[in-house]
Design an enzyme around this catalytic site. Structure first.
Site, mmCIF file in Angstrom:
data_model
loop_
_atom_site.group_PDB
_atom_site.id
_atom_site.type_symbol
_atom_site.label_atom_id
_atom_site.label_comp_id
_atom_site.label_asym_id
_atom_site.label_seq_id
_atom_site.Cartn_x
_atom_site.Cartn_y
_atom_site.Cartn_z
ATOM 1 C CB SER A 1 7.896 62.339 -17.835
ATOM 2 O OG SER A 1 6.902 63.229 -18.281
ATOM 3 C CG HIS B 1 2.959 64.445 -15.483
ATOM 4 N ND1 HIS B 1 2.625 65.516 -16.270
ATOM 5 C CD2 HIS B 1 4.318 64.377 -15.500
ATOM 6 C CE1 HIS B 1 3.719 66.076 -16.747
ATOM 7 N NE2 HIS B 1 4.761 65.407 -16.293
#
Length: 494
Positions: A320, A408
């Site tokens: 990410s 997340h």
């Protein structure tokens, strides 16, 4: 029998004539609506009077599906043909003239506050809920009668966000409430997108990819190869439009560099040999659905789908970006106290660039990438520790400041690793000095991590990340010699 046949035929003609007349009125209404508003030109006053009449009728008592569909068709035709100035005026009318009736809301609140007993309170709750439903919501729901009405409303909200939501907060909230219901996870269909998918859909993937630009058709084909997967959510009223999609790489180990994942020259792995699934790009495809939660359901559904297809998979992780890190770091580097606490070796490197702020850091990172300077373990350790501090300690309220981290962590993931030079593209350097992170989705921990985050804002961190965080926290402590003089000064002043 012949008489019955004639009766049915005549009835059919009557119904056909009626439907034909309705269709002609609908088409004529749309044509009349379009005629005075060439794209980008300002609507004349008579057209606004017509729009106001259509709004009032749509906000009033329901008078049948056919009439409502005709009205909404005309309103949509007006809107689609208008330029930005008239779109603002169109949205402004909905905001200003069709909100909840304040008097009715106040009465309903008073009735609720004075209600005695559960039955009376339940009735008061119903009246309060009804009073809060604005005429604007009745207008918006009727767009659902048009074949493309849901898509049109999603695009309308995208316009609202683009043109300035501050001017129309009520309209924005009404649209968001509708979309939260209409795009509930139970109504979404998960589909795999592959190279054999329609070209029109593949073109949309290229256009909507928001994390790592798809540079060519060969790049796209590589992302859809046998050791890659792409999944998207679709809605029944927007069947050709992906709402959100995720790109996955099937690999043997947790990936730390996105350029390696995207390298078309890399050999293709037998997906049956993969033990790890890397989620390396999640893109929201519809700007108008901002604020509608779909990503968390997408990841969990994709994990289930992958496990069915590849039972050998053991690890699910992301690679990410850290989109806000450079902005945060640049502000810190403008603080003299912060700069004083940077490790000496790192400070020498930064001073040697002749630049200030994050520009000096980027200069050092760029020199390492190009090979003009040898790798600096001190620079790497400092930057990784600062990135960990940013992700784990910098908050907006109870939530992480970084939007990707917030997503997340709230999903039940843990921060597994900060990767040096994970993304050396211009965008990766601009966002986070090339750093990327792995969030881990450990199936046995997802629910407990999610609950801990929801209740207390607790963030799950891997052991190595905790050590980096400790280093960053330690670096922020004042030297022991520096604390006493200030304390003595404070006592003297008191």
């Amino acid at each position: 029998m012949g008489s019955a046949d004639n009766t049915m035929t005549d009835g059919g003609r009557g119904l056909g004539a009626s439907m034909t007349g309705l269709w002609r009125r609908l088409v004529r209404g749309r044509e009349e609506a379009r005629e005075p508003v060439p794209r980008g030109e300002v609507l004349p006053a008579r057209s606004w009077r017509r729009i106001d009449d259509l709004f009032k009728a749509a906000a009033g008592d329901y008078d049948g599906e056919a009439r409502a569909r005709e009205r909404m068709g005309q309103l949509l035709a007006f809107y689609l043909a208008a330029g930005d100035d008239d779109r603002r005026a169109f949205l402004g009318r909905l905001e200003a003239d069709y909100g909840p009736a304040e008097v009715e809301v106040r009465r309903a609140i008073e009735a609720y506050m004075t209600a005695a007993g559960s039955a009376e309170r339940a009735r008061a709750e119903g009246r309060l809920a009804a009073s809060l439903e604005s005429p604007r919501q009745r207008i918006l729901r009727q767009f659902n009668l048009l074949p493309n009405g849901v898509h049109a409303l999603v695009d309308l909200r995208a316009d609202l966000l683009r043109l300035g939501v501050d001017a129309c907060p009520g309209l924005d909230q009404d649209l968001l409430r509708l979309f939260v219901n209409w795009f509930d996870a139970g109504f979404l269909e998960l589909q795999r997108v592959g190279w054999e998918s329609p070209a029109s859909l593949l073109e949309k993937l290229i256009r909507y990819e928001a994390v790592h630009e798809i540079k060519s058709w060969s790049d796209l084909r590589n992302r859809l190869d046998s050791d890659r997967r792409c999944y998207a959510f679709f809605h029944g009223r927007m069947p050709a439009e992906p709402l959100i999609f995720v790109e996955v790489a099937l690999v043997r180990d947790i990936a730390d560099k996105v350029q390696t994942l995207l390298d078309e020259s890399q050999p293709t792995l037998d997906p049956e040999a993969a033990t790890t699934a890397i989620f390396y790009s999640i893109s929201n495809a519809q700007a108008g659905l901002r604020g509608v939660s779909m990503g968390e359901f997408l990841i969990k559904r994709v994990v289930q789908q992958l496990l069915q297809e590849f039972p050998r998979l053991r690890t699910f992780a992301t690679l990410s970006p850290v989109p806000g890190f450079n902005r945060w770091l640049d502000k810190r580097l403008a603080e003299p106290v912060y700069v004083e606490r940077i490790p000496v070796d790192v400070r020498k490197l930064l001073d040697g660039t002749g630049k200030s702020g994050v520009a000096a850091v980027l200069d050092c990172v760029g020199a390492e990438i190009s090979g003009s300077q040898p790798p600096s373990a001190a620079l790497q350790a400092w930057l990784k520790a600062e990135c960990t501090y940013y992700l784990a300690r910098e908050k907006s309220g109870r939530h992480p400041l970084d939007p990707v981290g917030r997503f997340h962590f709230s999903n039940g993931a843990s921060l597994g690793r900060v990767n040096w030079l994970g993304d050396v593209s211009a965008r990766g350097l601009r966002q986070s000095c090339g750093l990327m992170v792995n969030y881990l989705y450990k199936l046995k921990d997802i629910e407990s991590n999610h609950q801990a985050y929801a209740r207390e804002g607790t963030l799950a961190l891997a052991f190595d990340v905790e050590r980096q965080l400790e280093a960053a926290v330690e670096a922020r402590k004042e030297p022991r010699a520096g604390r006493a003089p200030r304390a003595r000064k404070a006592r003297a002043e008191s």
